[in-house]
Design an enzyme around this catalytic site. Structure first.
Site, mmCIF file in Angstrom:
data_model
loop_
_atom_site.group_PDB
_atom_site.id
_atom_site.type_symbol
_atom_site.label_atom_id
_atom_site.label_comp_id
_atom_site.label_asym_id
_atom_site.label_seq_id
_atom_site.Cartn_x
_atom_site.Cartn_y
_atom_site.Cartn_z
ATOM 1 N N TYR A 120 -12.932 3.963 3.389
ATOM 2 C CA TYR A 120 -13.283 3.820 1.986
ATOM 3 C C TYR A 120 -14.661 4.444 1.789
ATOM 4 O O TYR A 120 -15.565 4.262 2.606
ATOM 5 C CB TYR A 120 -13.333 2.343 1.559
ATOM 6 C CG TYR A 120 -13.780 2.192 0.115
ATOM 7 C CD1 TYR A 120 -12.841 2.105 -0.903
ATOM 8 C CD2 TYR A 120 -15.132 2.192 -0.220
ATOM 9 C CE1 TYR A 120 -13.235 2.030 -2.224
ATOM 10 C CE2 TYR A 120 -15.537 2.123 -1.545
ATOM 11 C CZ TYR A 120 -14.586 2.037 -2.542
ATOM 12 O OH TYR A 120 -14.973 1.977 -3.849
ATOM 13 N N GLU A 165 -14.807 7.179 -6.292
ATOM 14 C CA GLU A 165 -14.453 6.785 -4.930
ATOM 15 C C GLU A 165 -13.327 7.640 -4.368
ATOM 16 O O GLU A 165 -12.541 8.229 -5.108
ATOM 17 C CB GLU A 165 -14.068 5.295 -4.881
ATOM 18 C CG GLU A 165 -12.806 4.966 -5.631
ATOM 19 C CD GLU A 165 -12.401 3.488 -5.573
ATOM 20 O OE1 GLU A 165 -13.249 2.633 -5.243
ATOM 21 O OE2 GLU A 165 -11.228 3.200 -5.862
#
Lengths: 375, 300, 375, 300
Positions: free
Chosen positions: A101, A189
């Site tokens: 992530y 992201e």
């Protein structure tokens, strides 16, 4: 405001962040061609702005071009979580060795940007925070200074990367931060950011949420949000803050906090609010007219509660707009008005003349609204 | 005594010649606020409301009126950030940003810059500050407030007026009421204002009006829980019934990624011993009860 | 490093800063065509990187295309202040109502960027500072924050501009600052920035000096500087800091401060330094070889003084490089060496074997160099 | 006593595994400098000079050696700026930047940032700091210096060694010698170092080695003229014969726009009562004279 995955992907590509090869398609034959060109199993991803599109069947794997075409036929035009699928992104299927992530967002309390990285990508940040809090690297970034190279290296190091993978991760980190700043995002992201079996990195998904208030500097993204009901869209066009709820008592007020409190008070007395509708702090009779007209378009209403605290807003203006809207809609729904403040007397008189009674207290008015709605 | 705004407050209005600027300059003057000057680039030389001279730059205004110490900003969102920097640069120490829709990448930068320069920012997207009977730098209706000893701090506008009105009718006047604004990034937050009230001799109790979104209420509650607050604090939280993922009017009023729910905030306050009113009308009685409680705790 | 006016002009144009219409030309027939197309009197500006090109005849006005061609024939290929004119910029002649100055540079003492503006443009900043100091608006700009809009407005206001001219000035101000930061300039200015009779602004000249140390981030400007003698160019290519002077005693040393002091000491004893040549702090025998070989290319030398303080530098390395260079050049010029520090004994021995004596003291050595040069 | 560097100095080497980094790590260790760790991204786990562990990040080094308080930077110019921020971020309070050719837009930013965080920067493009007999954070040859009470501050490298050697031979040892670097933008400047020497109990006189370019000497002279400096100060200025517009080796050593000439600096020092040596060899005698002068002025 969320933007589509394919739009975020374009920003990633412009910065040379590696993404899987692929193409945006709007017809199933385009999907077939795209799958043929990729010469690999493909992932077909519905381009809709809703959370959980994967679980809802909006992301599908196809092993062959004809399978891809079949899936696309079903997906394109279908409705997922209330949103119609107009386009799909067809990308090569990449087998990750590890899913990371990597994202940037805003820390409200600290008033800083924040870099978040994790060796456990794939799940969303919320789930990650709940289930693997110790696997999250979190670092505040000074808004006036920006991201330093060493901070990107620190992130790579902290989630256990080394060698070329660490260098590539740092580089992608700086690029996503650059995008975050350039488009003035709330969130940018890559999740998952895949480590492949040869140690290289590929951004398998890209998600960006923009700041609505900054859209005037990014006109290319205006009018993008489709994650709205028709009424919400209409409200947005009229400059009203409107959120549809699942109850049956319409709520209008001036000021977000007051409207939220009105919802709470109505619920406290057993009512089920049908919506949140904030006309804003300094409402004129036009705005009131628009707001009331819009609220009355909700077909399941059992009552409409208008709660106005006239500080700057003049009650007579509110009354005029309200009466005009009621006349226009010829509604049978009981309308309860609580109105105090500036020019209160005149406002009450205008409403009384139109047969609408007004109350002094928000709580009394809420009680009355519940009573009228359900009896 | 009051916080932030009082007798010594000398105000500059930035964006003075716009519709909102003019309207509220008039209202503030009527309330007794000492407004010395206005600024609108290119409009220097004008006079508004018969008494307030307009300058092209803050520098000129401050050169002419060195006693200026505060600014209220009405300039449109694309230019609000620059107006803040301009005031900071000229040495003004309190800046109230009324402007709505300020981009968050702007506000995150100017709030950090202001902190580094020791400047207090209130807002953006806020109603401002009122010290009833003395002065206001804001857009709130003055007549709803009354002079007294309750410190009010709120993330909302009209809900603050609602509760001020309830307090006023119940005989609880206010020392100062601060509307800190409903944006995700703001200058002074709930905790910082409560700490100012805790130190203020003219404030004997504090009413906190929170709402969903962010964790400002939780941070305040945490501080109260582990701190040494002697004054009664009562809270109200708007948005108990708000659904997650939806922005409830204010940009900051949104439950996202599982955080910022009313339940979490109410729980935090209760665990810190701060009673949370379920209805606005309960606030005076909760205050009363807290006064009695604290009297017992703190001794005679 | 200075860049050409036409290069700075391209940067201005990219940011939509108004400049006079015009064209870069390398032949006189191009100049004629350009003048014809402009349909106005034109200014022909030699594109050379020397100060005072105007006074030296490098900037000329032409009323007709044929006059322009005639002037261009003379200018192109001519040598002005030692520099050959390879190209000229042909621009429409603009009659200014007022000439402003607008520029950004660096304040060393304050460690800030600085915005400078004046209502009295046209003359250079140095002259302006001497003759009209009260007409200069000067404002330090925070390097970590950048230029605020209000600062640009303040500049416009402070030099007496109003209305649209002030707005345009602020806008140009922000754009020049953006260029200043993007190319990492030491100086970026428009001088004169003309106010025309209709109140609009035109940047009649544009000057930018880049930071040599930042050129690795701006490779498009590498190897541009032509404001060098052939020896200076050769030195620059070999990584030596070399400045040609008008005397006859060659000076080489290790470290800029030491070489400057050596020049001063030689001058103190009546010598005339032929050059400044710094080999740098940690000189190897290769570097010494290059430096000595280069210095000996100066045809008018009466002596060469090599002054080495071997702190990190090893004296034996210096000696080896020196001997090799002397052998290579077979020079008859007397060479005086002062050498102390690391491996001093070994170095002295190497030089003694090659017939070169060494001294201990810089001042004694300087005296000897002067004596050998002029007697 | 000394300034900046002393017995408590615990050094981190950034860019420790490069050629220069290794060479000078060895030299500093030999001189007695307490080097606890090195940093080179991607080279964590190595050991240099048999004793100095290398880490990937400054954070790791500081976690392992919390007593670290200083850093010396050898990393190449494109990455030097980042190395400075990394050290500031990890709480190191003295950073010596040896690296040459650092872009000026980088150094202007990191010097401002360091100031805002209370961090001392020396350099870039400097030889560093030596407190003879105790420790050095720099690349100067230690043997030229000797322990004593003269504070030296210089914009140059080898010229400092030249003058240190002259002082040493004349019996004037040094408390600390600081090479502040020859770039247009540097951390601590002449004035700031002289002020530190003025306060230092181990320093009884100050030798200032300036050069053409900028106005650091003029600012120092102005401060001496209007200040209350009790210690003898002697100056030397390199570049009397430098032509205008030419960079004399150092990026900062350039006479531009009529400012930064040796004449202006010499004049400024003389007007402040600071003698300026014409030849380096005159410095000891000027110092001696100043000691006698000051003795008369300051009384017995």
């Amino acid at each position: 405001m969320k933007i589509h995955e394919y739009q975020a992907r374009i920003l990633f590509e412009q910065k040379k962040i590696p993404v899987p090869r692929g193409k945006l398609c709007t017809t199933s034959s385009e999907v077939r061609t795209a799958a043929q060109e990729l010469e690999k199993p493909v992932v077909i991803k519905s381009q809709i702005l809703v959370a959980g599109r994967g679980k809802a069947g909006g992301i599908r794997l196809a092993r062959t071009p004809s399978e891809a075409e079949e899936i696309a036929k079903k997906l394109i035009g279908s409705v997922i979580k209330g949103i119609k699928v107009n386009s799909v992104l067809v990308v090569e299927s990449v087998e990750p060795k590890q899913e990371l992530y990597l994202g940037f967002t805003i820390d409200r309390g600290a008033r800083k940007f924040v870099l978040i990285a994790s060796s456990q990508g794939g799940m969303d940040l919320e789930e990650l925070a709940l289930t693997q809090p110790d696997k999250i690297f979190r670092r505040e970034i000074e808004p006036l200074i920006g991201l330093h190279d060493f901070e990107a290296r620190l992130a790579a190091d902290s989630i256990g990367l080394g060698g070329r993978t660490a260098t590539d991760f740092s580089s992608i980190c700086k690029k996503i931060f650059a995008i975050f700043c350039e488009v003035e995002a709330d969130l940018a992201e890559s999740n998952p950011l895949a480590v492949t079996y040869d140690g290289s990195l590929v951004a398998l998904d890209s998600r960006i949420t923009l700041d609505d208030n900054a859209l005037f500097r990014h006109p290319e993204y205006r009018n993008e949000s489709e994650d709205m009901s028709p009424l919400e869209r209409e409200a947005s066009q009229r400059g009203l803050a409107f959120v549809q709820l699942d109850g049956d008592i319409g709520i209008i007020g001036n000021g977000a906090g007051l409207v939220m409190a009105t919802l709470d008070v109505v619920s406290h007395y057993g009512g089920r609010p049908a919506n949140f509708l904030d006309m804003g702090g300094g409402s004129s009779s036009d705005v009131v007219f628009n707001a009331v007209s819009l609220a009355l378009k909700q077909t399941n209403l059992k009552a409409l509660f208008v709660n106005v605290l006239g500080g700057i807003t003049r009650c007579d203006d509110v009354a005029r707009g309200l009466v005009q809207a009621l006349k226009g809609s010829q509604t049978k729904v009981p309308v309860i008005v609580r109105m105090v403040g500036n020019n209160e007397e005149e406002g009450r008189k205008i409403l009384a003349d139109a047969g609408v009674a007004t109350l002094d207290s928000m709580e009394d008015a809420a009680k009355l609204a519940v009573q009228k709605a359900y009896t | 005594m009051t916080i932030l705004v009082g007798n010594d407050t000398k105000v500059l209005v930035q964006g003075a010649t716009g519709r909102e600027g003019r309207l509220h300059t008039a209202a503030m003057l009527r309330y007794g606020t000492k407004i010395l000057a206005g600024v609108t680039p290119g409009r220097g030389g004008e006079i508004i409301e018969n008494t307030v001279p307009v300058f092209n730059t803050v520098k000129q205004a401050v050169e002419k009126f060195p006693q200026l110490n505060s600014s209220i900003i009405f300039v449109p969102a694309p230019f609000a950030s620059d107006a803040v920097y301009e005031s900071i640069d000229s040495g003004l120490k309190l800046i109230v940003v009324i402007t709505e829709h300020v981009p968050i990448h702007d506000s995150i930068r100017f709030t950090n810059y202001a902190y580094s320069k020791g400047v207090t920012i209130i807002g953006p997207n806020c109603p401002g500050i009122i010290s009833p009977g003395l002065s206001k730098i804001g857009i709130m209706p003055g007549h709803i407030f009354s002079k007294g000893q309750v410190g009010m701090v709120s993330r909302s506008g009209t809900l603050t007026y609602e509760i001020a009105w309830i307090l006023t009718r119940a005989g609880y006047g206010q020392s100062t009421a601060v509307g800190i604004g409903g944006d995700p990034i703001i200058g002074k937050d709930l905790l910082e204002i409560v700490e100012m009230f805790a130190e203020d001799g003219g404030t004997n109790s504090i009413v906190v009006i929170g709402e969903i979104g962010g964790d400002a209420e939780e941070r305040l509650a945490g501080k109260i829980k582990h701190g040494n607050f002697k004054k009664p604090v009562v809270a109200f939280i708007a948005g108990r019934k708000a659904p997650p993922g939806k922005r409830m009017g204010h940009a900051g009023a949104i439950i996202s990624m599982g955080t910022g729910t009313a339940a979490s905030k109410i729980e935090a306050f209760k665990s810190a011993g701060v009673p949370v009113a379920e209805l606005p009308s309960q606030i005076p009685e909760l205050l009363q009860r807290e006064f009695e409680e604290k009297k017992k705790e703190n001794g005679p």
